[in-house]
Motif scaffolding. Structure first.
Motif, PDB file in Angstrom:
ATOM      1  N   ASP B   3     -48.640  11.211  14.702  1.00 23.39           N
ATOM      2  CA  ASP B   3     -47.245  11.200  14.894  1.00 23.39           C
ATOM      3  C   ASP B   3     -47.011  10.667  16.203  1.00 23.39           C
ATOM      4  O   ASP B   3     -46.798  11.168  17.254  1.00 23.39           O
ATOM      5  CB  ASP B   3     -46.868  12.359  14.598  1.00 23.39           C
ATOM      6  CG  ASP B   3     -45.304  12.562  14.713  1.00 23.39           C
ATOM      7  OD1 ASP B   3     -44.785  11.576  14.959  1.00 23.39           O
ATOM      8  OD2 ASP B   3     -44.620  13.764  14.330  1.00 23.39           O
ATOM      9  N   LEU B   6     -44.035  11.737  18.088  1.00 19.41           N
ATOM     10  CA  LEU B   6     -44.128  12.983  18.639  1.00 19.41           C
ATOM     11  C   LEU B   6     -44.895  12.683  20.144  1.00 19.41           C
ATOM     12  O   LEU B   6     -44.316  13.176  21.234  1.00 19.41           O
ATOM     13  CB  LEU B   6     -44.857  14.035  17.827  1.00 19.41           C
ATOM     14  CG  LEU B   6     -45.165  15.244  18.777  1.00 19.41           C
ATOM     15  CD1 LEU B   6     -44.010  16.033  18.813  1.00 19.41           C
ATOM     16  CD2 LEU B   6     -46.077  16.227  17.507  1.00 19.41           C
ATOM     17  N   SER B 172     -53.936  26.907  33.540  1.00 22.65           N
ATOM     18  CA  SER B 172     -53.034  27.202  32.665  1.00 22.65           C
ATOM     19  C   SER B 172     -52.767  28.708  32.251  1.00 22.65           C
ATOM     20  O   SER B 172     -51.960  29.075  31.647  1.00 22.65           O
ATOM     21  CB  SER B 172     -53.337  26.211  31.407  1.00 22.65           C
ATOM     22  OG  SER B 172     -54.454  26.533  30.956  1.00 22.65           O
ATOM     23  N   THR B 173     -53.864  29.345  32.496  1.00 26.38           N
ATOM     24  CA  THR B 173     -53.844  30.629  32.016  1.00 26.38           C
ATOM     25  C   THR B 173     -53.051  31.690  32.854  1.00 26.38           C
ATOM     26  O   THR B 173     -52.855  32.886  32.571  1.00 26.38           O
ATOM     27  CB  THR B 173     -55.463  31.367  32.083  1.00 26.38           C
ATOM     28  OG1 THR B 173     -55.914  31.338  33.281  1.00 26.38           O
ATOM     29  CG2 THR B 173     -56.068  30.675  31.100  1.00 26.38           C
ATOM     30  N   VAL B 174     -52.609  31.322  33.897  1.00 30.46           N
ATOM     31  CA  VAL B 174     -51.785  32.121  34.970  1.00 30.46           C
ATOM     32  C   VAL B 174     -50.330  31.703  35.141  1.00 30.46           C
ATOM     33  O   VAL B 174     -49.880  31.406  36.415  1.00 30.46           O
ATOM     34  CB  VAL B 174     -52.439  32.364  36.280  1.00 30.46           C
ATOM     35  CG1 VAL B 174     -53.683  33.465  36.297  1.00 30.46           C
ATOM     36  CG2 VAL B 174     -52.709  31.335  36.930  1.00 30.46           C
ATOM     37  N   THR B 175     -49.755  30.904  34.042  1.00 32.55           N
ATOM     38  CA  THR B 175     -48.650  30.538  33.964  1.00 32.55           C
ATOM     39  C   THR B 175     -48.168  29.148  34.628  1.00 32.55           C
ATOM     40  O   THR B 175     -47.072  28.718  34.619  1.00 32.55           O
ATOM     41  CB  THR B 175     -47.330  31.604  34.348  1.00 32.55           C
ATOM     42  OG1 THR B 175     -47.591  31.694  35.784  1.00 32.55           O
ATOM     43  CG2 THR B 175     -47.826  32.941  33.718  1.00 32.55           C
ATOM     44  N   VAL B 177     -47.853  25.292  34.850  1.00 29.04           N
ATOM     45  CA  VAL B 177     -47.689  24.415  33.746  1.00 29.04           C
ATOM     46  C   VAL B 177     -48.092  23.110  34.161  1.00 29.04           C
ATOM     47  O   VAL B 177     -47.552  22.118  34.679  1.00 29.04           O
ATOM     48  CB  VAL B 177     -45.938  24.134  33.394  1.00 29.04           C
ATOM     49  CG1 VAL B 177     -45.762  23.317  32.342  1.00 29.04           C
ATOM     50  CG2 VAL B 177     -45.429  25.367  33.261  1.00 29.04           C
ATOM     51  N   ARG B 181     -51.624  23.173  29.899  1.00 25.35           N
ATOM     52  CA  ARG B 181     -50.495  24.085  29.334  1.00 25.35           C
ATOM     53  C   ARG B 181     -49.476  23.159  28.904  1.00 25.35           C
ATOM     54  O   ARG B 181     -49.118  23.681  27.619  1.00 25.35           O
ATOM     55  CB  ARG B 181     -49.986  24.699  30.700  1.00 25.35           C
ATOM     56  CG  ARG B 181     -48.887  25.802  30.270  1.00 25.35           C
ATOM     57  CD  ARG B 181     -49.538  26.994  29.901  1.00 25.35           C
ATOM     58  NE  ARG B 181     -49.050  27.267  28.355  1.00 25.35           N
ATOM     59  CZ  ARG B 181     -49.704  28.220  27.807  1.00 25.35           C
ATOM     60  NH1 ARG B 181     -50.618  28.945  28.211  1.00 25.35           N
ATOM     61  NH2 ARG B 181     -49.516  28.299  26.547  1.00 25.35           N
ATOM     62  N   ASP B 185     -48.495  23.807  25.079  1.00 25.41           N
ATOM     63  CA  ASP B 185     -47.266  24.206  24.491  1.00 25.41           C
ATOM     64  C   ASP B 185     -46.795  23.049  23.441  1.00 25.41           C
ATOM     65  O   ASP B 185     -45.936  23.422  22.360  1.00 25.41           O
ATOM     66  CB  ASP B 185     -46.150  23.746  25.556  1.00 25.41           C
ATOM     67  CG  ASP B 185     -45.928  25.068  26.554  1.00 25.41           C
ATOM     68  OD1 ASP B 185     -46.791  25.991  26.450  1.00 25.41           O
ATOM     69  OD2 ASP B 185     -45.500  24.770  27.762  1.00 25.41           O
ATOM     70  N   TYR B 187     -48.792  21.766  21.301  1.00 25.98           N
ATOM     71  CA  TYR B 187     -49.605  22.190  20.157  1.00 25.98           C
ATOM     72  C   TYR B 187     -48.810  23.620  19.404  1.00 25.98           C
ATOM     73  O   TYR B 187     -48.598  23.574  18.140  1.00 25.98           O
ATOM     74  CB  TYR B 187     -50.945  22.633  20.509  1.00 25.98           C
ATOM     75  CG  TYR B 187     -51.518  23.527  19.401  1.00 25.98           C
ATOM     76  CD1 TYR B 187     -51.878  22.554  18.166  1.00 25.98           C
ATOM     77  CD2 TYR B 187     -52.019  24.508  19.568  1.00 25.98           C
ATOM     78  CE1 TYR B 187     -52.391  23.375  17.198  1.00 25.98           C
ATOM     79  CE2 TYR B 187     -52.789  25.156  18.477  1.00 25.98           C
ATOM     80  CZ  TYR B 187     -52.780  24.694  17.380  1.00 25.98           C
ATOM     81  OH  TYR B 187     -53.585  25.392  16.207  1.00 25.98           O
ATOM     82  N   TYR B 188     -48.242  24.334  20.299  1.00 25.32           N
ATOM     83  CA  TYR B 188     -47.833  25.415  19.694  1.00 25.32           C
ATOM     84  C   TYR B 188     -46.396  25.118  19.257  1.00 25.32           C
ATOM     85  O   TYR B 188     -46.001  25.864  18.098  1.00 25.32           O
ATOM     86  CB  TYR B 188     -47.681  26.529  20.966  1.00 25.32           C
ATOM     87  CG  TYR B 188     -47.039  27.808  20.709  1.00 25.32           C
ATOM     88  CD1 TYR B 188     -47.948  28.953  20.125  1.00 25.32           C
ATOM     89  CD2 TYR B 188     -45.640  28.202  20.341  1.00 25.32           C
ATOM     90  CE1 TYR B 188     -47.532  30.189  19.706  1.00 25.32           C
ATOM     91  CE2 TYR B 188     -45.093  29.451  19.833  1.00 25.32           C
ATOM     92  CZ  TYR B 188     -46.120  30.459  19.476  1.00 25.32           C
ATOM     93  OH  TYR B 188     -45.694  31.571  19.255  1.00 25.32           O
ATOM     94  N   ASN B 189     -45.451  24.439  19.901  1.00 23.87           N
ATOM     95  CA  ASN B 189     -44.123  24.196  19.482  1.00 23.87           C
ATOM     96  C   ASN B 189     -44.132  23.183  18.197  1.00 23.87           C
ATOM     97  O   ASN B 189     -43.209  23.303  17.371  1.00 23.87           O
ATOM     98  CB  ASN B 189     -43.292  23.512  20.497  1.00 23.87           C
ATOM     99  CG  ASN B 189     -42.935  24.559  21.535  1.00 23.87           C
ATOM    100  OD1 ASN B 189     -42.792  25.717  21.289  1.00 23.87           O
ATOM    101  ND2 ASN B 189     -43.044  24.099  22.821  1.00 23.87           N
ATOM    102  N   TYR B 190     -45.056  22.313  18.087  1.00 24.73           N
ATOM    103  CA  TYR B 190     -45.175  21.202  16.948  1.00 24.73           C
ATOM    104  C   TYR B 190     -46.258  21.429  16.084  1.00 24.73           C
ATOM    105  O   TYR B 190     -46.269  20.877  15.012  1.00 24.73           O
ATOM    106  CB  TYR B 190     -45.145  19.982  17.501  1.00 24.73           C
ATOM    107  CG  TYR B 190     -43.835  19.623  18.466  1.00 24.73           C
ATOM    108  CD1 TYR B 190     -42.456  19.286  17.959  1.00 24.73           C
ATOM    109  CD2 TYR B 190     -43.916  19.432  19.868  1.00 24.73           C
ATOM    110  CE1 TYR B 190     -41.691  19.085  18.477  1.00 24.73           C
ATOM    111  CE2 TYR B 190     -42.969  19.463  20.632  1.00 24.73           C
ATOM    112  CZ  TYR B 190     -41.672  18.967  19.940  1.00 24.73           C
ATOM    113  OH  TYR B 190     -40.608  18.905  20.807  1.00 24.73           O
ATOM    114  N   LEU B 191     -47.354  22.514  16.369  1.00 26.23           N
ATOM    115  CA  LEU B 191     -48.530  22.590  15.538  1.00 26.23           C
ATOM    116  C   LEU B 191     -49.118  21.255  15.033  1.00 26.23           C
ATOM    117  O   LEU B 191     -49.497  21.190  14.074  1.00 26.23           O
ATOM    118  CB  LEU B 191     -48.073  23.320  14.113  1.00 26.23           C
ATOM    119  CG  LEU B 191     -47.513  24.598  14.652  1.00 26.23           C
ATOM    120  CD1 LEU B 191     -46.658  25.148  13.248  1.00 26.23           C
ATOM    121  CD2 LEU B 191     -48.418  25.685  14.983  1.00 26.23           C
ATOM    122  N   ALA B 192     -49.214  20.301  16.396  1.00 25.31           N
ATOM    123  CA  ALA B 192     -49.927  19.174  15.977  1.00 25.31           C
ATOM    124  C   ALA B 192     -51.075  19.000  16.920  1.00 25.31           C
ATOM    125  O   ALA B 192     -50.809  18.492  17.834  1.00 25.31           O
ATOM    126  CB  ALA B 192     -48.936  18.171  16.312  1.00 25.31           C
TER     127      ALA B 192
END
Lengths: 256, 239
Positions: B3, B6, B172-175, B177, B181, B185, B187-192
């Motif tokens: 995509d 995206l 990225s594991t301690v917040t 960005v 990270r 994000d 990946y998480y928001n668009y599952l792509a």
């Protein structure tokens, strides 16, 4: 001999294909790392609210449940890759996910709550929280809700749901905002949560999460209809309430 | 299948992440470089009370994973009331400071060993020549030992910087960005997954390529004396 064996194998394969075609088996994607919704015992046994709901749905449909355990991150790709047919893994219904999968009606909807050191806050009104740092899970519907309803507050975005409370104890924020189930089960009921408590009343996100649903592949209307029908049945015949009472002493059933 | 719309839409987020990754890399490596110079000298010292603590430090730090070190600093220290009430807390509260501190400590351990090794490999003849000329200890370090050692350390040091660049993903594991990270994000928001991790892998690859290239240039400049000597077209050839 070899020929017979081959024939038998072909027959068995044909039988299995047919069995699948008749859909006597429902393959369910589950997670296993989100107590009390799903957890794996040291002996490898998976259990929890999600698991019981999955089994109840299968029983209602008179199908055999085959649980397939999958990491949460790869859950939707694995559904698309046909490793299983439905996901029962506390998957919150969000617009982004609706682009990739279809969701059943919600099967639970957990209110959110603010948690802080006892006595630190009288209420969670924007006035009471003025100038305070709120800890919340990043990318979550709750974070979006806070940005809308508490625009003045600085947010500390934790990476995982349980990190929210680690960060609260560590003092990286003044108050935490999370799922009432996770904050109660994973924090307040444990020794680490001593001296902490809920602030004010639990919150139902307005136009927020839309609850947690069972996901099926996009366009799989047949399975979706069956799942919805089964969910409606277990909610009206009391099975749902029985399962809920096993895990919670408060109501997590969705409002609709 | 990919995509591209995206990818194009999320690209600005990666630039922001790239800046954080590079800044973290730069401040950590710069700190480590500066601290490693005196530590390396202590490490090669003949006095055990100087060399032993440095050896112990690098041994412990190199013997534990960076992720564990970061968690110890970010989550671990915060557990103690004493730390939370100390003057350092306003700094330790910030994820940036924790990441910088941990990465600098980690890189210092490796860089110190690289520099100490290079110092030890100084040819004896150079030292004897320097002493016979009556140079003081400081002069020997400034004019003989360090110029040679830093040159010899270059290939390994370049490697260490590239490894640290890849290690910034751990922040990225301690917040923080940073690049990874941002990818998570997306990946998480668009599952792509392909769009998210494919793009971030390209970023890391380009960075690695650029850094390796830059170190090659520096090596070419400073290690010229080790390159094969250019000879005239006729040299050594029978006529």
């Amino acid at each position: 001999m070899l020929k017979k064996l081959a024939l038998a194998a072909v027959a068995l394969a044909a039988f299995m294909v047919q069995a699948d075609a008749q859909q006597t088996r429902l393959r369910v994607g589950v997670e296993g790392n989100y107590p009390p919704f799903s957890q794996i015992s040291p002996s490898g046994q998976i259990s929890g609210f999600d698991i019981d709901i999955a089994n109840a749905v299968c029983a209602e449909l008179k199908m055999e449940c085959q649980l397939v355990q999958q990491e949460f991150d790869g859950m939707i790709p694995a559904l698309a890759a046909r490793r299983f047919d439905i996901i029962v893994a506390s998957l919150t219904i969000t617009p982004a996910r609706l682009e990739r999968v279809d969701f059943s009606a919600p099967y639970y909807d957990v209110p959110s709550q603010f948690v802080a050191r006892n006595g630190a806050f009288q209420s969670h009104s924007p006035d009471a929280l003025r100038g305070k740092r709120i800890i919340v899970l990043r990318n979550s519907p709750r974070a979006a809700w806070l940005q809308q309803n508490y625009p003045q507050n600085e947010l500390h975005l934790a990476n995982r749901e349980t990190d929210v409370y680690l960060e609260l104890v560590a003092g990286r924020g003044d108050i935490a905002f999370g799922s009432s189930v996770v904050s109660t089960e994973q924090f307040l009921k444990r020794p680490e949560g001593a001296g902490y408590g809920r602030v004010g009343e639990p919150v139902r996100l307005q136009g927020g999460t839309g609850g947690v649903g069972i996901a099926v592949r996009k366009g799989d209307t047949e399975t979706l209809a069956k799942v919805n029908q089964a969910l409606a049945a277990i909610r009206s015949n009391g099975v749902y309430r029985q399962i809920m009472a096993r895990y919670f002493d408060y109501d997590i059933s969705p409002s609709n | 299948m990919i995509d591209w719309a995206l990818v194009a839409r999320t690209l600005p987020e990666y630039w922001v992440g790239l800046r954080v990754s590079l800044l973290l890399l730069f401040v950590s490596c710069a700190t480590a470089f500066l601290v490693s110079i005196p530590l390396a000298m202590a490490r090669v010292s003949r006095h055990a009370w100087l060399s032993w603590p440095v050896w112990a430090f690098t041994y412990v730090v190199r013997g534990t994973p960076l992720l564990v070190q970061l968690f110890m600093v970010y989550f671990g220290l915060a557990q103690f009331e004493v730390v939370r009430e100390s003057a350092a807390w306003p700094m330790l509260r910030s994820a940036w400071f924790c990441a910088w501190l941990t990465f600098a400590i980690n890189s210092t351990a490796y860089t110190t060993e690289i520099f100490a090794g290079a110092l030890k490999n100084t040819p004896n003849g150079e030292l004897e020549a320097a002493r016979s000329l009556g140079l003081s200890a400081t002069q020997v370090y400034r004019r003989i030992l360090w110029p040679g050692a830093l040159r010899r350390a270059l290939p390994q040091y370049g490697n260490e910087v590239v490894m640290m660049m890849h290690a910034t993903a751990i922040a990225s594991t301690v917040t923080l960005v940073e690049l990874t990270r941002v990818a998570r994000d997306v990946y998480y928001n668009y599952l792509a997954p392909v769009e998210a991790f494919g793009v971030v892998a390209t970023f890391y690859f380009a960075l690695t390529y650029a850094m390796v290239g830059a170190f090659k240039l520096v090596e070419k400049r400073y290690l010229r004396h080790l390159a094969p000597r250019e000879t005239g077209p006729a040299a050594g050839r029978p006529t």
